[in-house]
Structures are given as structure tokens and as C-alpha cells.
Motif scaffolding. Sequence first.
Motif, mmCIF file in Angstrom:
data_model
loop_
_atom_site.group_PDB
_atom_site.id
_atom_site.type_symbol
_atom_site.label_atom_id
_atom_site.label_comp_id
_atom_site.label_asym_id
_atom_site.label_seq_id
_atom_site.Cartn_x
_atom_site.Cartn_y
_atom_site.Cartn_z
ATOM 1 N N LEU A 243 19.803 43.687 50.662
ATOM 2 C CA LEU A 243 21.149 43.510 51.205
ATOM 3 C C LEU A 243 21.129 42.606 52.433
ATOM 4 C CD1 LEU A 243 22.537 47.135 50.825
ATOM 5 C CD2 LEU A 243 23.377 45.089 49.641
ATOM 6 N N ASN A 244 20.126 42.773 53.279
ATOM 7 C CA ASN A 244 20.029 41.921 54.464
ATOM 8 C C ASN A 244 19.810 40.470 54.069
ATOM 9 O OD1 ASN A 244 19.769 41.661 57.464
ATOM 10 N ND2 ASN A 244 17.708 40.991 56.910
ATOM 11 N N ALA A 245 18.952 40.243 53.063
ATOM 12 C CA ALA A 245 18.714 38.878 52.600
ATOM 13 C C ALA A 245 19.968 38.271 51.995
ATOM 14 C CB ALA A 245 17.574 38.879 51.571
ATOM 15 N N LEU A 246 20.738 39.045 51.269
ATOM 16 C CA LEU A 246 21.976 38.538 50.680
ATOM 17 C C LEU A 246 22.976 38.128 51.758
ATOM 18 C CD1 LEU A 246 22.400 41.164 47.819
ATOM 19 C CD2 LEU A 246 21.846 38.738 47.532
ATOM 20 N N ARG A 247 23.038 38.911 52.848
ATOM 21 C CA ARG A 247 23.943 38.576 53.949
ATOM 22 C C ARG A 247 23.589 37.236 54.585
ATOM 23 N NH1 ARG A 247 22.671 44.019 55.372
ATOM 24 N NH2 ARG A 247 24.288 45.455 54.612
ATOM 25 N N ASN A 248 22.294 36.913 54.573
ATOM 26 C CA ASN A 248 21.820 35.748 55.310
ATOM 27 C C ASN A 248 21.523 34.544 54.421
ATOM 28 O OD1 ASN A 248 21.547 36.732 58.214
ATOM 29 N ND2 ASN A 248 20.411 38.329 57.114
ATOM 30 N N THR A 249 21.867 34.644 53.141
ATOM 31 C CA THR A 249 21.600 33.556 52.213
ATOM 32 C C THR A 249 22.911 33.043 51.625
ATOM 33 O OG1 THR A 249 19.484 34.597 51.609
ATOM 34 C CG2 THR A 249 20.312 32.852 50.152
#
Length: 255
Positions: A243-249
Motif C-alpha cells: 500500500l505504501n508503494a502504491l501511494r508513492n508510485t
Amino acid sequence: MNAWRLLLTRPAEDCAVTAQALAEQGIYSSSLPLLAIEPLAETPEQRSLILDLDRYHAVIVVSKPAARLGLDLVDRYWPQPPLGPQWFSLGEATGHILSDYGLDASWSEQGVDSEALLAHPQLIKALAQPEPRVLFIKGEGGRSLLGDNLNAQGVQTDSLTLYRRRQPQYAPNTLLQRLTDEALNGLVVTSGQGLLSLRALAADAWPIPVTLFVPSSRVAEMARQMGMGNIVDCCGAGTPALLNALRNTPVPTAA
């Protein structure tokens, strides 16, 4: 973030958990498990290792299936967990399974790879004594780096191997058909073995022109060596890391 449309490839039980968490954030996902967990029949060696649990200074559990199956054995042979060993996990999600059982489990907050756990102060402290012993609870294969490093430090290690991974069989073109039919723009793998299974399923269609989310720099490098281009290192295999990676990609722009 909710414009992502992801293909999940973990074992079915883990896909279901991740899919629910993604849905709560408005993110569409589709599941195509590329690994299935097959518990191994109990052997006298397994029974001997679990009965000797109190002789170890540390127990390292390498995955969620290992945690679930290992705790089943603890339930079977110990009225309550022995006080001797300290428990460690590779990753937070595995650690929470141990903690929910009532164990005082530790894991590295710095990463999910072997190097991060080897540098964990609690593990270093647990092994700072004469003739330290470690028990790995794991599946077939994998994590040789961790065992090799500990052996080089004079630590005696044993392995309680509880399951094997196998690749489910799918019809040819299943992967591409799923990506096309559901307009998916991201693939999620959570291990090197999962990546190899994905590559095998894609066959001649590899590399696939979508964003690939991986759990670590090691798997990211594997993917680069295999020709994938748009790779995102989630710095963890769990749903919070994804989820954190999705927010930042940024979501890819449709062609």
C-alpha cells in the motif's frame, strides 16, 4: 492510488487477505496464485526437533506458512511453549502470527531479507553465548544465506522443514488473458520463487509491459536481470508495504 488494477500472485489464502485490504482502499485486484503450499507429512525427524525446542537459543521462522504449521506442531507437543528460545521472524506479517499466538517475537524493522535479521540486536544478543543453537522453521529450500552466515559464526543450526511450494497449473495464455480482460496495470510478486513462476507462466510474452511490485532489492535485481523494466521495490512483502508503494508510485498512463 485507486486507479491501480493489480494482479496478486501469492498463495490463495494470502491473496484473499491482501485483496480485502486493497478493496478497502478502493483498489481493484485479481488473484492468480503462482505458488501453492503443500504441507509435508510429519516425520520422526520433525517430531524430534519440535520436542527439543527448549534446547535452542533462537527459533527463526521464515514465512507465514512456516509460522502456521510450526505453531500447529507446538500445540501438538507442548502444553505451553517452552521458555528457552527467543523467537524471530523474517518480516512483520510472520512475526504477528507468532505474537498473536502469545510468543514474544522479534523482527527487523530495517527489511525482510537475511542481512537485516542478521544485524538485529536481539538476535545478536540471543546468540552471544557459548555454543549457540538456532532452529529454522521453514519450507523446502531457500534462506541458505542466513544459515550459512550463522554457521560461519560458529552457530549450530537445524532446520524444521514443514512444507513445499508448488506451481499451480494454468492453461497457456492465462496470464495475458487475465491482464487484458481485466485491464490490469500492475503485477505483485512477494518472493524470488514467485517471480520465477511468473516468468514461466508468461513464456514467450515475457517481459510483460506493466509495473512489477517486488518485496526487496534482491528480487528487484532478479527482475532486472530477467528483462523487466518498470520495477517498484516495496521494501517488504506484506500488504502495508504494498500500500505504501502504491501511494508513492504514479499510475501508468494508458496507451
